[in-house]
Write a protein that holds these residues in place. Structure first.
Motif, short mmCIF file in Angstrom:
data_model
loop_
_atom_site.label_atom_id
_atom_site.label_comp_id
_atom_site.label_asym_id
_atom_site.label_seq_id
_atom_site.Cartn_x
_atom_site.Cartn_y
_atom_site.Cartn_z
N ALA A 385 0.74 -1.20 0.12
CA ALA A 385 -0.02 0.05 0.03
C ALA A 385 0.82 1.34 0.03
O ALA A 385 0.44 2.21 -0.71
N ASN A 386 1.99 1.24 0.66
CA ASN A 386 2.72 2.33 0.75
C ASN A 386 3.56 2.42 -0.58
O ASN A 386 3.73 3.76 -0.93
N ALA A 387 3.88 1.47 -0.98
CA ALA A 387 4.51 1.70 -2.42
C ALA A 387 3.64 2.27 -3.54
O ALA A 387 3.97 3.04 -4.12
N PHE A 388 2.52 1.90 -3.40
CA PHE A 388 1.32 2.73 -4.33
C PHE A 388 1.03 3.94 -4.12
O PHE A 388 0.22 4.71 -4.91
N ALA A 389 1.07 4.42 -2.68
CA ALA A 389 1.06 5.88 -2.30
C ALA A 389 1.87 6.83 -3.04
O ALA A 389 1.84 7.83 -3.12
N ALA A 390 3.26 6.21 -3.46
CA ALA A 390 4.36 7.00 -3.82
C ALA A 390 5.15 6.09 -4.88
O ALA A 390 6.09 5.71 -4.88
N PRO A 391 4.54 5.87 -6.22
CA PRO A 391 5.01 5.20 -7.14
C PRO A 391 5.94 5.71 -7.85
O PRO A 391 6.32 7.09 -7.67
N ILE A 392 6.83 5.04 -8.65
CA ILE A 392 8.12 5.55 -9.52
C ILE A 392 7.38 5.86 -10.81
O ILE A 392 6.80 5.27 -11.49
N ASP A 393 8.07 7.22 -11.20
CA ASP A 393 7.45 7.77 -12.72
C ASP A 393 8.60 7.69 -13.74
O ASP A 393 8.10 7.67 -14.73
N GLU A 394 9.96 7.28 -13.25
CA GLU A 394 11.01 7.55 -14.18
C GLU A 394 11.08 6.33 -15.24
O GLU A 394 11.21 4.98 -14.55
N ILE A 395 10.88 6.37 -16.42
CA ILE A 395 10.83 5.23 -17.30
C ILE A 395 11.64 5.47 -18.53
O ILE A 395 11.76 4.78 -19.48
N GLY A 396 12.63 6.53 -18.62
CA GLY A 396 13.60 6.67 -19.28
C GLY A 396 13.24 7.45 -20.65
O GLY A 396 13.88 7.32 -21.74
N LEU A 397 12.42 8.25 -20.52
CA LEU A 397 11.69 8.94 -21.71
C LEU A 397 11.57 10.54 -21.58
O LEU A 397 10.76 11.24 -22.07
N LYS A 398 12.59 11.08 -20.80
CA LYS A 398 12.30 12.29 -20.22
C LYS A 398 12.62 13.27 -21.60
O LYS A 398 11.79 14.28 -21.68
N ASP A 399 13.43 12.83 -22.76
CA ASP A 399 13.51 13.67 -24.01
C ASP A 399 12.64 13.12 -25.16
O ASP A 399 13.11 13.82 -26.19
#
Length: 401
Positions: A385-399
């Motif tokens: 539950a804590n992990a889903f409250a603060a998920p990771i958004d970085e997937i290598g597509l910034k540019d």
């Protein structure tokens, strides 16, 4: 180079390295530990926790068992040496005998040395792409294997590698029930994807893999039959990882629209040069493996909230696609070929997947609290539950687009 090692429950291990000239070198475990300690990995607590999560979650009690680790040569640029070495060390602490085999790049056939090594093992762990090639139909016979999508020590030591595997497996099973038992599903994305349909009412819909995936990050695929609409494609067409071919990806610097009608790609529109390149890529891959080029098998989206890809997709689009797919920001379609998984993937970023009127994925974020089945899993696992409250958004597509 082939690399073998073996250990036993006394904590001793020797590794034999077979060089290209046939010469043999032997290092003691003390020497190995010394060199590994210098990297800062093997004795790092988070990395040990990630290794234990893999072992206990996928294999259980390993005392007295012989475990084979198949590790890909780090010089190929996909996997590092520290992740499999840490799992090796923890396995030995847990009383297992460990053998390690280093392998090269994937091929479109079984590798004799791998089968020979499997024949003498009770369990097999792959830190190598060849393990993923056989996820639907194994190239090898013997025990079911574990396939690690944590490709380096950083991933294994992160929340991605340490989040409880049992809880993630329970979540995956409930998502299977929700998606495959749905009356109606609609998929959209910010670029304009709009696909809808029904997976039917049978849990047999969608083929399941025969390997144990680690970390658990993807539900059972939903068959494309019964779905219609348009998919807006950008970034790259990428390989599924089951076959080897070149070129293995096609860059899409502008949006290409694929119209789908069940299992058929019914039309492709977009810039003329990209449409031509798209069709050529499909025809080349299909001809190489005698496949039906414009067939769609299935789709599914990632479910692991802590999957992070901190490299740029453009550095290696194939590695990116075959690693990042477990993040909820990514949905992928399996295409090109009538059997799973298909050889060309479509990567749809930040999908919204509405199931019987409720968005289980919304703009690339999984919302397990919205369904009773998945909410029950969160209640039993506060860590999840804590992990889903603060998920990771970085997937290598910034540019990227």
């Amino acid at each position: 180079m082939l690399e073998w090692s073996w250990g036993n429950n006394t904590g001793r291990c020797h590794r034999i390295l077979f060089g290209l000239g046939g010469t043999m070198m032997m290092k003691s475990q003390t020497e190995l530990n010394s060199s590994l300690d210098a990297t800062g990995y093997v004795f790092d607590a988070p990395l040990r926790l990630g290794a234990k999560n893999l072992i206990k979650g996928c294999l259980g009690d390993v005392f007295g068992k012989t475990i084979l680790i198949v590790a890909e040569d780090p010089q190929l640029g996909w996997y590092d040496a520290a992740a499999p070495a840490s799992v090796e060390a923890v396995l030995m602490e847990m009383g297992a005998t460990v053998k390690m085999l280093m392998v090269g790049a994937p091929k479109n056939h079984a590798i004799d040395a791998v089968q020979i090594a499997i024949n003498s093992a009770d369990e097999v762990i792959f830190f190598a792409r060849i393990g993923d090639q056989g996820r639907f139909k194994s190239q090898y016979h013997g025990p079911c294997s574990v396939m690690s999508y944590a490709i380096n020590a950083s991933m294994l030591a992160s929340g991605y590698g340490r989040l409880d595997h049992g809880a993630m497996t329970a979540l995956k099973e409930e998502i299977d029930e929700i998606t495959l038992g749905a009356q109606h599903i609609c998929i959209t994305c910010p670029l304009g994807t709009h696909v809808e349909g029904s997976p039917g009412h049978s849990m047999a819909n969608g083929d399941e893999v025969i390997v144990s995936r680690y970390p658990m990050g993807i539900p059972k695929p939903v068959l494309a039959d019964g779905f219609t609409g348009v998919v807006k494609l950008a970034h790259y067409l990428t390989p599924a990882g089951s076959k080897v071919y070149q070129p293995d990806f096609l860059e899409l610097p502008e949006i290409v629209t694929a119209r789908i009608d069940g299992t058929r790609i019914a039309g492709i529109t977009g810039p003329a040069d990209l449409v031509a390149a798209f069709k050529k890529h499909y025809e080349q891959v299909a001809a190489k493996f005698e496949l039906e080029p414009f067939h769609i098998d299935s789709w599914h989206a990632g479910i692991h909230p802590l999957m992070e890809y901190d490299m740029q997709a453009s550095a290696n689009p194939s590695r990116w696609a075959q690693t990042v797919f477990t993040n909820p920001r990514v949905l992928h379609f399996h295409t090109c070929g009538t059997g799973p998984p298909g050889e060309i993937c479509w990567m749809v970023i930040d999908p919204t997947i509405t199931i019987d009127g409720i968005a289980l994925w919304e703009n690339g974020r999984l919302q397990p609290h919205r369904f009773a089945r998945t909410m029950d899993v969160l209640r039993t696992s506060p860590e999840l539950a804590n992990a889903f409250a603060a998920p990771i958004d970085e997937i290598g597509l910034k540019d990227a687009i």
